[in-house]
Scaffold this active site. Structure first.
Site, short mmCIF file in Angstrom:
data_model
loop_
_atom_site.label_atom_id
_atom_site.label_comp_id
_atom_site.label_asym_id
_atom_site.label_seq_id
_atom_site.Cartn_x
_atom_site.Cartn_y
_atom_site.Cartn_z
N LYS A 191 35.95 -5.10 -6.42
CA LYS A 191 36.95 -4.16 -5.91
C LYS A 191 37.58 -4.75 -4.64
CE LYS A 191 37.10 -0.90 -2.94
NZ LYS A 191 38.46 -0.97 -2.37
N GLU A 265 27.67 -8.64 4.44
CA GLU A 265 28.30 -9.49 5.46
C GLU A 265 29.17 -8.54 6.28
OE1 GLU A 265 30.62 -11.07 7.54
OE2 GLU A 265 31.72 -12.00 5.90
N CYS A 299 35.87 -11.28 11.01
CA CYS A 299 34.55 -10.73 11.34
C CYS A 299 33.84 -11.59 12.38
CB CYS A 299 33.71 -10.56 10.09
SG CYS A 299 33.69 -12.03 9.06
N GLU A 396 33.76 -3.75 17.99
CA GLU A 396 34.57 -4.74 17.27
C GLU A 396 36.01 -4.21 17.26
OE1 GLU A 396 33.72 -5.03 13.03
OE2 GLU A 396 33.99 -7.20 13.16
P1 NDP Z 1 35.57 -1.04 5.35
O1 NDP Z 1 34.19 -1.47 5.59
O2 NDP Z 1 35.86 0.38 5.20
O3 NDP Z 1 36.14 -1.73 4.01
C1 NDP Z 1 35.61 -2.84 3.32
C2 NDP Z 1 35.64 -2.60 1.82
O4 NDP Z 1 34.75 -1.53 1.47
C3 NDP Z 1 36.99 -2.15 1.29
O5 NDP Z 1 37.19 -2.66 0.00
C4 NDP Z 1 36.84 -0.64 1.27
O6 NDP Z 1 37.76 0.00 0.45
C5 NDP Z 1 35.43 -0.50 0.76
N1 NDP Z 1 34.79 0.77 1.07
C6 NDP Z 1 35.12 1.69 2.01
N2 NDP Z 1 34.24 2.73 1.98
C7 NDP Z 1 33.33 2.44 1.02
C8 NDP Z 1 32.17 3.10 0.51
N3 NDP Z 1 31.74 4.25 1.02
N4 NDP Z 1 31.48 2.52 -0.49
C9 NDP Z 1 31.86 1.34 -0.98
N5 NDP Z 1 32.96 0.67 -0.56
C10 NDP Z 1 33.68 1.20 0.43
O7 NDP Z 1 36.49 -1.66 6.44
P2 NDP Z 1 37.94 -1.12 6.86
O8 NDP Z 1 38.89 -1.77 5.99
O9 NDP Z 1 38.01 0.35 6.90
O10 NDP Z 1 38.02 -1.62 8.34
C11 NDP Z 1 37.43 -0.85 9.37
C12 NDP Z 1 36.82 -1.75 10.40
O11 NDP Z 1 35.80 -2.53 9.78
C13 NDP Z 1 37.75 -2.78 10.99
O12 NDP Z 1 38.47 -2.27 12.05
C14 NDP Z 1 36.79 -3.84 11.40
O13 NDP Z 1 36.25 -3.50 12.65
C15 NDP Z 1 35.72 -3.80 10.35
N6 NDP Z 1 35.90 -4.80 9.28
C16 NDP Z 1 35.06 -5.83 9.25
C17 NDP Z 1 35.24 -6.80 8.29
C18 NDP Z 1 34.35 -7.96 8.21
O14 NDP Z 1 34.70 -8.94 7.57
N7 NDP Z 1 33.19 -7.92 8.77
C19 NDP Z 1 36.32 -6.76 7.34
C20 NDP Z 1 37.13 -5.58 7.42
C21 NDP Z 1 36.91 -4.66 8.38
P3 NDP Z 1 39.19 0.38 1.11
O15 NDP Z 1 39.83 -0.90 1.45
O16 NDP Z 1 39.90 1.03 0.06
O17 NDP Z 1 38.88 1.24 2.27
#
Ligand code: NDP
Length: 791
Positions: A191, A265, A299, A396
């Site tokens: 996904k 991760e 990240c 973050e």
């Molecule tokens: P999320 O952790 O929400 O999203 C990562 C992935 O998980 C997306 O595909 C998201 O879908 C999906 N997701 C969201 N909720 C669920 C759930 N309950 N169960 C399973 N999958 C889920 O990150 P965000 O995009 O909301 O970003 C928020 C914050 O997270 C950022 O500001 C940053 O601080 C951090 N972040 C960290 C990352 C990293 O690489 N460590 C990467 C991205 C964000 P969808 O996109 O549709 O929400």
């Protein structure tokens, strides 16, 4: 003339836009919307949502919101395809991965432009970093596909993998997930993030083009609810997730007790440490790559600048000058350095955190506040004088914001670097090689870059310590996440048998203050200790007669034991040779008391004299095996980029909780505790509740074997109750649990607090046969240290 003079004076670039024509045509062809990619075909678009170009604020596509039924269909397709895919020869799988690599490479320009339009990142980055690295990942793993059987003997694919990726490196994260899974013989349902699904859909088309068998790769688009449905799907065997720590925690809880393998991760707040003797000009370029790469939405971004007090003014001056040269604007322009933030909601998150920083009175510097009128942009920002307690130093931000703090001594630098709940990466700048390695060794992070930053390669593992998650992606380390041991253990224990008697705890309970104390005490910090409860319980033999008394440990005893274990952390820094000597000594002392231990086992478990003796013999042999391994479970030097040495070091977790099963009470105890301490961990062990006395007899073996105080702590009592406290405890870094299904599920769920790594099993294990490198792998985490060489 005036114009030329101006250009010469400013040496400014003219506009240099990359053409988006081909991508435009492709998007136009899919104007009606994209369906999911299930079983090798695209489904009819349904329940569409909009996807935007964040640099222009314009809608560029509509994609389908995946429902639980879509997830079911995708998982069923993956399940159906998995057997055949795994049965292909490694060579055949290798050819498929190679074809994917070739086709991604052939379409590099198209994919770069699409990524930039969808995500907002500068074309320079998508063209030179994201897409070439994605292709490299498929090439690298094409190689692994043909080597997997010989390089990972005794293992098999996990099965169907659910993979959930974020929006910051959409195609690259897809490659990090799909390439190793396929190479290892698994099939996947992936996904992509709601904001950035388009390169994943373009990749699906590539899968069709290369003739990948239907069902091997399935892509279901949608939001968090779609991700949650994938996590919940009972027939998925593994979840691999990259994203926020918060969602990682939710997924840890949701998968607890399901038997799904999990790798996480997660987020980071990585330190970028500059010592006084660093080459400051190189460090400034490093900062640019650390925090303004991908608008800081990385990240492992080096988002906390820690600079030696003596170098701070010079470094800040150089940084401010460099910031004036950063070009913020159209991501499709080849000379743009800083593109758009992925979406309005992320931009608002950055602004909110900045407002909080302003309320704290922090000092902000921006070379130029202006950003394009349209789209989601935020200017590169430097915040100096930030207190480690400030929200900006802790949270973050995931934006182009660097927060800076000074330090006085290397010790202070390390303390500040580790003053975070995360542990993803760190960057260390110094011309002194001794200092560089000393600091790299002391920082708690999965990746440390010396005089460099944000280096990635398919051959090196990437992943975090602490709340940055567990598991690695890339290279051999990453592949082991996609394999499991061949022989599946016998059926799960539905409950510990025999259980200690029911509530209020244990019966018969004795007040230790009544009469003489014959109780085997607890063993904490190298001393025998009375249980905090003041109670003991009767250990019964198979005929129900009292074979002895054991202390009834409680939460307070566990806390004391964890404290003692934390204090003994210098064990992890002892030489491997030294640890080996101690383990040999343990084995020797156990051998010296062989008959006494055998008699105890016979008396308490009812084992025949022969079986009891065999168990003691096996325990001695096992202690020897792990003594032997102590200095042989080497790290590696990975073949990554040219002029870099990338060292993968196996480091201990720190404090480990080890909950032993009821079967083979001495052998299981030795089999679990010895590998953990061989690798440098300090252990809080909970022996079998029903047969704890061979573990309590073990105290005297530990005492006479030079095991330093606090390295092994033993708390007897009701195993599942004590396991709960260990799983919840923030001072415990990893937990191994062998017991029943409820206990295993509870340990996994409660570990979500500090995201400690768990290895929980409810299977009846044949301890006579269970030993080897997997125990050592599970007793360590890998730190990759990147060091450049050459002038
Ligand atoms: P999320 O952790 O929400 O999203 C990562 C992935 O998980 C997306 O595909 C998201 O879908 C999906 N997701 C969201 N909720 C669920 C759930 N309950 N169960 C399973 N999958 C889920 O990150 P965000 O995009 O909301 O970003 C928020 C914050 O997270 C950022 O500001 C940053 O601080 C951090 N972040 C960290 C990352 C990293 O690489 N460590 C990467 C991205 C964000 P969808 O996109 O549709 O929400």
């Amino acid at each position: 003339m005036g114009v030329i003079k101006d250009i010469l004076r400013t040496m400014d670039y003219g506009p240099s836009p990359e053409s988006s024509e081909h991508v435009g045509v492709w998007l136009e062809e899919h104007k009606a919307g994209f369906g999911h990619f299930i079983n090798g075909v695209f489904t009819k678009p349904s329940d569409l949502f909009d996807v935007f170009n964040p640099a222009r604020g314009e809608r560029i596509a509509r994609v389908s919101q995946g429902s639980p039924a879509d997830i079911d269909a995708a998982v069923a397709a993956a399940r159906k395809a998995q057997g055949k895919w795994a049965a292909l020869s490694g060579f055949e799988r290798s050819k498929h991965l190679y074809a994917l690599a070739r086709h991604v490479q052939k379409r590099e320009r198209f994919l770069s432009v699409l990524e930039t339009i969808d995500n907002g990142k500068p074309i320079r980055e998508s063209r030179d970093i994201d897409i070439p690295l994605a292709a490299r990942h498929f090439y690298h793993h094409a190689g692994w596909a043909s080597l997997i059987d010989s390089e990972f003997p005794g293992t098999k694919p996990v099965g169907v993998c659910g993979q959930i990726i974020p929006w910051n490196f959409p195609l690259l994260m897809l490659a990090w997930k799909i390439a190793p899974a396929l190479a290892a013989g698994n099939t996947v349902v992936l996904k992509p993030a709601e904001f950035t699904p388009l390169t994943a859909l373009a990749f699906a088309a590539i899968c069709v083009e290369t003739g990948l068998p239907p069902g091997v790769v399935n892509i279901v688009t949608g939001d968090g609810a779609t991700g949650a449905a994938l996590v919940a799907d009972a027939s998925v065997n593994k979840i691999a997730f990259t994203g926020s720590t918060e969602v990682g925690r939710t997924i840890r809880k949701a998968t607890a007790g399901s038997g799904k393998k999990l790798s996480l991760e997660l987020g980071g707040k990585s330190p970028f440490i500059v010592f006084e003797d660093a080459d400051l000009d190189s460090a400034v370029e490093g900062v640019v790559d650390a925090i303004w790469f991908n608008q800081g939405q990385v990240c492992c971004a080096g988002s906390r600048l820690l600079v030696a007090e003596g170098a701070a003014d010079a470094l800040y001056a150089k940084l401010r000058a460099r910031m004036a040269n950063l070009r913020v604007g159209d991501p499709l322009d080849k000379s743009t350095d800083v593109g758009a933030i992925v979406a309005p909601v992320q931009l608002e998150r950055i602004r909110r955190l900045m407002r909080q920083g302003e309320e704290e009175g922090l000092e902000f510097f921006r070379a130029d506040d202006s950003v394009p009128d349209r789209g989601c942009f935020y200017p590169p920002t430097l915040v100096t004088g930030v207190d480690p307690a400030s929200v900006l130093a802790r949270e973050e931000i995931f934006g182009p914001v660097l927060v800076a703090t000074t330090f006085r001594t290397p010790d202070e630098a390390v303390a500040l670097a580790n003053n975070t709940r995360y542990g993803l990466a760190a960057s260390v700048w110094t011309e002194n090689v001794n200092r560089a390695f000393e600091v790299a060794a002391r920082i708690k992070a999965g990746v440390v870059w010396i005089n460099s930053t944000n280096m990635f390669d398919a051959a090196a593992g990437f992943g975090g310590y602490r709340e940055s998650g567990f598991g690695r992606e890339g290279g051999r380390e990453g592949l082991s996440e996609y394999r499991i041991a061949d022989e599946l253990k016998s059926k799960p224990n539905s409950s510990r048998a025999p259980r200690l008697n029911a509530s209020p705890g244990v019966s018969p309970a004795r007040n230790l203050d009544e009469g003489p104390d014959r109780t085997a005490k607890l063993y904490i910090g190298g001393k025998q200790a009375r249980p905090d409860s003041g109670y003991s319980y009767a250990v019964l033999d198979p005929a129900g007669r009292e074979a002895g008394l054991a202390g009834l440990g409680n939460r307070k005893d566990i806390r004391n034991a964890v404290e003692a274990a934390a204090k003994a952390s210098s064990w992890g820094a002892a030489t491997a040779h030294n640890r080996a000597q101690v383990l040999y000594y343990v084995a020797e002392n156990l051998a010296a008391r062989q008959s006494e231990f055998a008699q105890r086992l016979s008396a308490t478990t009812g084992a025949s004299a022969r079986a009891a003796r065999a168990q003691v013999d096996a325990s001695i042999r096992r202690a020897f095996v792990y003594a032997g391994y102590a200095d042989k479970f080497d790290g590696a030097v990975h073949a990554t980029r040219s002029r870099f040495v990338t060292i993968a070091m196996n480091e201990p977790w720190g404090v480990m909780g080890v909950i032993c099963p009821d079967e083979a009470p001495l052998l299981a105890f030795v089999s679990l505790v010895m590998p953990a301490i061989a690798m440098g961990n300090c252990v809080v062990a909970v022996p079998s509740s029903s047969h704890p006395l061979s573990a309590t007899d073990f105290y005297s073996v530990l005492e006479t074997s030079d095991v330093p105080a606090g390295v092994v702590n033993i708390v007897t009592g009701e195993a599942n109750v004590l396991a709960k406290t260990l799983a919840e405890h923030d001072g415990v870094d990893a937990v191994w649990y062998a017991g029943d299904t409820d206990g295993a599920a509870r340990v996994e769920a409660l570990s979500a607090g500090n995201l400690k790594a768990t290895w929980a099993s409810a299977a009846t294990i044949d301890w006579a046969k269970t030993e080897g490198r997997e125990f050592l792998r599970r007793a360590t985490q890998v730190k990759n240290i990147w060091t450049p060489y050459g002038e």
